[in-house]
Design a protein around this motif. Structure first.
Motif, PDB file in Angstrom:
ATOM      1  N   SER A 263       0.849  -1.192   0.000  1.00  0.00           N
ATOM      2  CA  SER A 263       0.000   0.000   0.000  1.00  0.00           C
ATOM      3  C   SER A 263       0.885   1.243   0.000  1.00  0.00           C
TER       4      SER A 263
ATOM      5  N   PHE B 264       1.340   5.029   0.986  1.00  0.00           N
ATOM      6  CA  PHE B 264       0.857   6.063   1.912  1.00  0.00           C
ATOM      7  C   PHE B 264       1.631   7.350   1.611  1.00  0.00           C
TER       8      PHE B 264
ATOM      9  N   GLU C 129     -11.693   4.510   6.671  1.00  0.00           N
ATOM     10  CA  GLU C 129     -10.921   3.488   7.370  1.00  0.00           C
ATOM     11  C   GLU C 129     -11.652   3.142   8.673  1.00  0.00           C
TER      12      GLU C 129
ATOM     13  N   ARG D 260      -3.969   7.062   0.980  1.00  0.00           N
ATOM     14  CA  ARG D 260      -3.640   5.635   0.858  1.00  0.00           C
ATOM     15  C   ARG D 260      -4.142   5.073  -0.463  1.00  0.00           C
TER      16      ARG D 260
ATOM     17  N   TYR E 239      -0.578   4.891   9.424  1.00  0.00           N
ATOM     18  CA  TYR E 239      -0.981   6.302   9.376  1.00  0.00           C
ATOM     19  C   TYR E 239      -0.104   7.163  10.296  1.00  0.00           C
TER      20      TYR E 239
ATOM     21  N   GLY F  67       2.897   7.669   8.185  1.00  0.00           N
ATOM     22  CA  GLY F  67       2.573   8.626   7.121  1.00  0.00           C
ATOM     23  C   GLY F  67       2.584  10.060   7.620  1.00  0.00           C
TER      24      GLY F  67
END
Length: 210
Positions: A21, A23, A73, A100, A116, A119
């Motif tokens: 993924s 970010f 989310e 994301r 997160y 990030g």
């Protein structure tokens, strides 16, 4: 006004990849809730095809305005961790969006919180954390005969100096730290043996160390 506070120098973005993924942490210094909302909307339009654009912002001398969004989310796994990073780093007047792009591997609640958080940290690094320090303008008007002595003393004490005007007299805009402004004015009066005209001006923030 706060004598010092931490924020970021500029807008910035930084990407990290966690289990396929992507970010992307975005950050911007903001002074109002309207500015924060406009920034979040800007990122959402820019990354309209992302899986999520989660966000948080903190505004005010005492962090009066704090908001966060998980943007789809699981509750508490995105916006809250972003906000917690701001709190832990003591940042004020900033907005962060973590975009994301899902890579096909589920992270679970704990994994999302860590992702997160990372990030948000990446965004802050891109924005370059700084400390702003409150100074006070003190305008000192004096005869040219005092200029050399006063400049030497200001240099030796590390006092920031702004604009200097040269007319029939010299006007020095000195910028001591705000808590030291009164003492500075008294010191300057003593230094020039009462032969200078001193007026106080605005309060201004400068970046620490610059």
């Amino acid at each position: 006004m706060l004598t010092t506070y931490k924020t970021v120098r500029q807008s910035g973005s930084k990407e990290i990849v966690i289990k396929k993924s992507r970010f992307i942490g975005h950050i911007r210094p903001v002074n109002t809730e309207e500015e924060a909302a406009a920034f979040i909307e800007e990122i959402k339009k820019q990354h309209w095809n992302a899986t999520h654009n989660c966000s948080a912002y903190m505004i005010g001398e005492r962090d009066e305005i704090q908001k966060q969004s998980d943007d789809g989310e699981p509750s508490g796994t995105a916006g809250k961790p972003i906000l917690e990073v701001m709190r832990n780093q003591g940042l004020k007047n900033v907005a962060i969006v973590v975009t994301r792009y899902f890579g096909g591997i589920m992270l679970g609640a704990g994994g999302l919180i860590r992702a997160y958080t990372d990030g948000a940290v990446a965004a802050i690094e891109a924005g370059e954390p700084i400390t702003r320090v409150l100074h006070r303008e003190i305008v000192v008007e004096l005869d040219y005969t005092w200029l050399g002595k006063v400049e030497n003393e200001l240099r030796s004490r590390g006092i920031r100096v702004g604009q200097t005007e040269f007319t029939d007299k010299v006007k020095l805009t000195c910028l001591p730290l705000e808590p030291e402004a009164e003492a500075f004015a008294e010191w300057m009066t003593d230094l020039t043996q009462g032969q200078s005209n001193i007026t106080q001006g605005e309060r201004i923030y400068y970046i620490e160390g610059e």
